[in-house]
Motif scaffolding. Sequence first.
Motif: not given
Length: 76
Positions: A2-11, A27-29, A49-53
């Motif tokens: 089981e994993r906690f359901p991390c929100p959009i923008g994270s994992y 992660d960045e990119k 360009y995707c910054k972190g999150g």
Amino acid sequence: DERFPCPIGSYGAKTGLQHETDCTNCDEKKYCGEVGLSAPQGDCEKGYYCKGGAEDSMPASTVNSGGNLYQFILVV
């Protein structure tokens, strides 16, 4: 497993996560556009360009070939 359901923008790369603070910012990119990911979804689109999150593969900010950052804002 089981994993906690991390929100959009994270994992959540590890098992046993219990709180949002246990999640890792995307992660960045890379981008994380869904809830509950165990790894980033993929790379950001060419020209963006995707910054972190990042939550989207084509974020509102992009970098041109000269390295200048432009912010695009949609006004409705």
